[in-house]
Design an enzyme around this catalytic site. Structure first.
Site, PDB file in Angstrom:
ATOM      1  CG  LEU A  69     -10.342  -4.921  -3.254  1.00 25.79           C
ATOM      2  CD1 LEU A  69     -11.871  -4.834  -3.208  1.00 25.79           C
ATOM      3  CD2 LEU A  69      -9.858  -4.782  -4.684  1.00 25.79           C
ATOM      4  N   GLY A  70      -7.255  -2.952  -0.203  1.00 27.89           N
ATOM      5  CA  GLY A  70      -7.019  -1.995   0.887  1.00 27.89           C
ATOM      6  C   GLY A  70      -5.987  -0.941   0.514  1.00 27.89           C
ATOM      7  CG  ASN A 110      -7.823   5.151 -14.231  1.00 32.21           C
ATOM      8  OD1 ASN A 110      -7.622   6.326 -14.471  1.00 32.21           O
ATOM      9  ND2 ASN A 110      -8.678   4.766 -13.287  1.00 32.21           N
ATOM     10  CE1 TYR A 134      -4.902   5.127  -5.402  1.00 28.66           C
ATOM     11  CE2 TYR A 134      -5.607   6.275  -7.393  1.00 28.66           C
ATOM     12  CZ  TYR A 134      -5.685   5.186  -6.547  1.00 28.66           C
ATOM     13  OH  TYR A 134      -6.531   4.146  -6.837  1.00 28.66           O
ATOM     14  CB  SER A 163     -14.654   4.315 -13.125  1.00 25.63           C
ATOM     15  OG  SER A 163     -13.744   5.256 -13.645  1.00 25.63           O
TER      16      SER A 163
HETATM   17  P1  NAI Z   1     -11.990   2.937  -0.751  1.00 24.52           P
HETATM   18  O1  NAI Z   1     -11.153   4.093  -0.327  1.00 24.52           O
HETATM   19  O2  NAI Z   1     -13.445   3.052  -0.661  1.00 24.52           O
HETATM   20  O3  NAI Z   1     -11.536   1.638   0.072  1.00 24.52           O
HETATM   21  C1  NAI Z   1     -10.205   1.413   0.484  1.00 24.52           C
HETATM   22  C2  NAI Z   1     -10.250   0.777   1.857  1.00 24.52           C
HETATM   23  O4  NAI Z   1      -8.894   0.621   2.307  1.00 24.52           O
HETATM   24  C3  NAI Z   1     -10.990   1.628   2.895  1.00 24.52           C
HETATM   25  O5  NAI Z   1     -12.049   0.894   3.474  1.00 24.52           O
HETATM   26  C4  NAI Z   1      -9.918   1.991   3.889  1.00 24.52           C
HETATM   27  O6  NAI Z   1     -10.396   2.022   5.233  1.00 24.52           O
HETATM   28  C5  NAI Z   1      -8.884   0.911   3.693  1.00 24.52           C
HETATM   29  N1  NAI Z   1      -7.564   1.362   4.129  1.00 24.52           N
HETATM   30  C6  NAI Z   1      -7.006   2.589   3.932  1.00 24.52           C
HETATM   31  N2  NAI Z   1      -5.826   2.657   4.555  1.00 24.52           N
HETATM   32  C7  NAI Z   1      -5.628   1.448   5.157  1.00 24.52           C
HETATM   33  C8  NAI Z   1      -4.598   0.907   5.976  1.00 24.52           C
HETATM   34  N3  NAI Z   1      -3.504   1.628   6.310  1.00 24.52           N
HETATM   35  N4  NAI Z   1      -4.733  -0.354   6.408  1.00 24.52           N
HETATM   36  C9  NAI Z   1      -5.819  -1.089   6.090  1.00 24.52           C
HETATM   37  N5  NAI Z   1      -6.842  -0.647   5.325  1.00 24.52           N
HETATM   38  C10 NAI Z   1      -6.737   0.619   4.877  1.00 24.52           C
HETATM   39  O7  NAI Z   1     -11.542   2.578  -2.242  1.00 24.52           O
HETATM   40  P2  NAI Z   1     -12.310   1.663  -3.312  1.00 24.52           P
HETATM   41  O8  NAI Z   1     -12.948   2.529  -4.290  1.00 24.52           O
HETATM   42  O9  NAI Z   1     -13.096   0.645  -2.600  1.00 24.52           O
HETATM   43  O10 NAI Z   1     -11.068   0.974  -4.042  1.00 24.52           O
HETATM   44  C11 NAI Z   1     -10.537  -0.251  -3.597  1.00 24.52           C
HETATM   45  C12 NAI Z   1      -9.148  -0.427  -4.216  1.00 24.52           C
HETATM   46  O11 NAI Z   1      -9.246  -0.419  -5.624  1.00 24.52           O
HETATM   47  C13 NAI Z   1      -8.162   0.676  -3.837  1.00 24.52           C
HETATM   48  O12 NAI Z   1      -6.893   0.094  -3.679  1.00 24.52           O
HETATM   49  C14 NAI Z   1      -8.170   1.588  -5.034  1.00 24.52           C
HETATM   50  O13 NAI Z   1      -6.933   2.264  -5.181  1.00 24.52           O
HETATM   51  C15 NAI Z   1      -8.409   0.594  -6.162  1.00 24.52           C
HETATM   52  N6  NAI Z   1      -9.095   1.212  -7.287  1.00 24.52           N
HETATM   53  C16 NAI Z   1     -10.444   1.456  -7.215  1.00 24.52           C
HETATM   54  C17 NAI Z   1     -11.115   2.011  -8.280  1.00 24.52           C
HETATM   55  C18 NAI Z   1     -12.587   2.195  -8.255  1.00 24.52           C
HETATM   56  O14 NAI Z   1     -13.139   2.564  -9.283  1.00 24.52           O
HETATM   57  N7  NAI Z   1     -13.277   1.939  -7.153  1.00 24.52           N
HETATM   58  C19 NAI Z   1     -10.376   2.409  -9.497  1.00 24.52           C
HETATM   59  C20 NAI Z   1      -8.968   2.100  -9.464  1.00 24.52           C
HETATM   60  C21 NAI Z   1      -8.370   1.512  -8.403  1.00 24.52           C
HETATM   61  C1  15L Z   2      -9.273   5.338  -8.875  1.00 25.34           C
HETATM   62  O1  15L Z   2      -8.137   4.885  -8.848  1.00 25.34           O
HETATM   63  C2  15L Z   2      -9.995   5.654  -7.627  1.00 25.34           C
HETATM   64  O2  15L Z   2      -9.661   4.772  -6.590  1.00 25.34           O
HETATM   65  C3  15L Z   2     -11.500   5.669  -7.795  1.00 25.34           C
HETATM   66  O3  15L Z   2     -12.047   6.346  -6.675  1.00 25.34           O
HETATM   67  C4  15L Z   2     -11.988   6.303  -9.095  1.00 25.34           C
HETATM   68  O4  15L Z   2     -11.930   7.685  -9.007  1.00 25.34           O
HETATM   69  C5  15L Z   2     -11.195   5.786 -10.292  1.00 25.34           C
HETATM   70  O5  15L Z   2      -9.808   5.681 -10.072  1.00 25.34           O
HETATM   71  C6  15L Z   2     -11.390   6.623 -11.560  1.00 25.34           C
HETATM   72  O6  15L Z   2     -10.402   7.000 -12.191  1.00 25.34           O
HETATM   73  O7  15L Z   2     -12.550   6.865 -11.911  1.00 25.34           O
END
Ligand code: NAI
Ligand code: 15L
Length: 265
Positions: A69-70, A110, A134, A163
């Protein structure tokens, strides 16, 4: 599983899933670039920059499975996206190759297909249409994972998350929402199925107005149980529906399609 690695464990989704992974593996190795708090008794914590090859090698060593997830999770400067989502992905896959190729769940997005319209129904074979840098980085991640699968047999679930949060926050998310419970049951299916391969999996709940077809991955046995529709009245009451000519109401990527290309310093 003996040791499951969770990257991005300090993030929004990582923090929500972290506590739910107990029971999936004897040890959950939680990692992030920022502070992770105190590890629980079944956890071990490792701070790691995904862009640091040697650190990622140490991170992956001894792991049977990886939930990745990072990384940068929204539109940002290309240099930041490049370190975490491009170099970081390469580092992760090279480390996996050197450490017995543990199965990987890659949190794609997405935003790999954000420029499709909301009246289009997509399947896994639909060509990508990313809506920003992104989204492009997630396309890169999917392509990299597929190459490691074809060349070396590395298995990865390419989960295009919609999401994933406690509850949908707006009208678009009535289509894209995935509940934490549904994500957890998906994770269980991904790591339980005898042969995974390298499928695209759409990460959304059983929403009435979903845009994505997961029939090609029925072999996973994943049956999402939640449906964002139960939040519709609440969202209608809390905010106006976006105007029909607003990009947020036209494109699947919603507000991301309007993001600029951010300038470097
Ligand atoms: P978030 O931004 O809250 O968490 C991502 C984490 O990755 C953060 O804690 C950050 O410190 C860490 N990170 C960033 N750069 C880094 C690096 N260079 N080395 C190590 N760690 C690093 O994002 P969220 O919402 O928790 O999403 C988790 C994953 O799921 C992401 O990859 C995101 O792209 C993907 N995603 C999330 C969605 C959602 O609805 N939450 C939707 C689509 C994809
Ligand atoms: C993503 O890829 C993002 O990481 C998240 O923060 C949400 O915005 C999600 O998509 C979305 O499309 O709702």
């Amino acid at each position: 599983m003996k040791r499951l690695l969770l990257t991005g464990a300090a993030g929004g989704l990582g923090s929500a899933m972290r506590g739910r992974l107990k029971g999936l593996a004897e040890i959950v190795r939680v990692s992030d670039i920022v502070d992770l708090g105190s590890p629980a008794s079944h956890e071990e914590a490792m701070i790691c920059d995904l862009g640091d090859r040697a650190a990622v090698d140490r991170l992956v060593e001894g792991c049977d499975a990886i939930i990745h997830l990072g990384g940068i999770s929204v539109e940002d400067k290309f240099s930041k996206i490049m370190n975490a989502n491009l170099l970081g992905l390469y580092n992760l896959y090279e480390a996996a190759r050197a450490n017995g190729m543990p199965r990987i769940l890659f949190a794609s997005s997405n935003h790999t297909i954000g420029f499709y319209r909301q009246d289009e129904y997509l399947d896994h074979a639909t060509p990508m249409k990313p809506d920003g840098l992104y989204g492009v980085s997630k396309c890169f991640g999917e392509a990299l994972a597929r190459m490691y699968h074809e060349k070396f047999g590395q298995e990865t679930a390419l989960v295009r998350i919609g999401s994933c949060m406690e509850r949908p926050k707006n009208h678009r998310m009535l289509s894209t929402w995935m509940s934490y419970d549904d994500f957890l049951s998906m994770i269980e299916c991904i790591f339980r199925v005898p042969r995974l391969g390298c499928p695209v999996i759409w990460g959304c709940s059983d929403n009435d107005t979903r845009w994505w077809d997961n029939s090609h991955v029925s072999y996973l046995g994943w049956h999402p149980r939640d449906n964002a529709e139960r939040f519709r009245a609440e969202i209608d009451a809390a905010m106006a529906r976006p105007e029909p000519d607003d990009a947020v109401a036209i494109y699947q990527g919603g507000p991301f399609v309007r993001d600029p290309i951010f300038a470097e310093d």
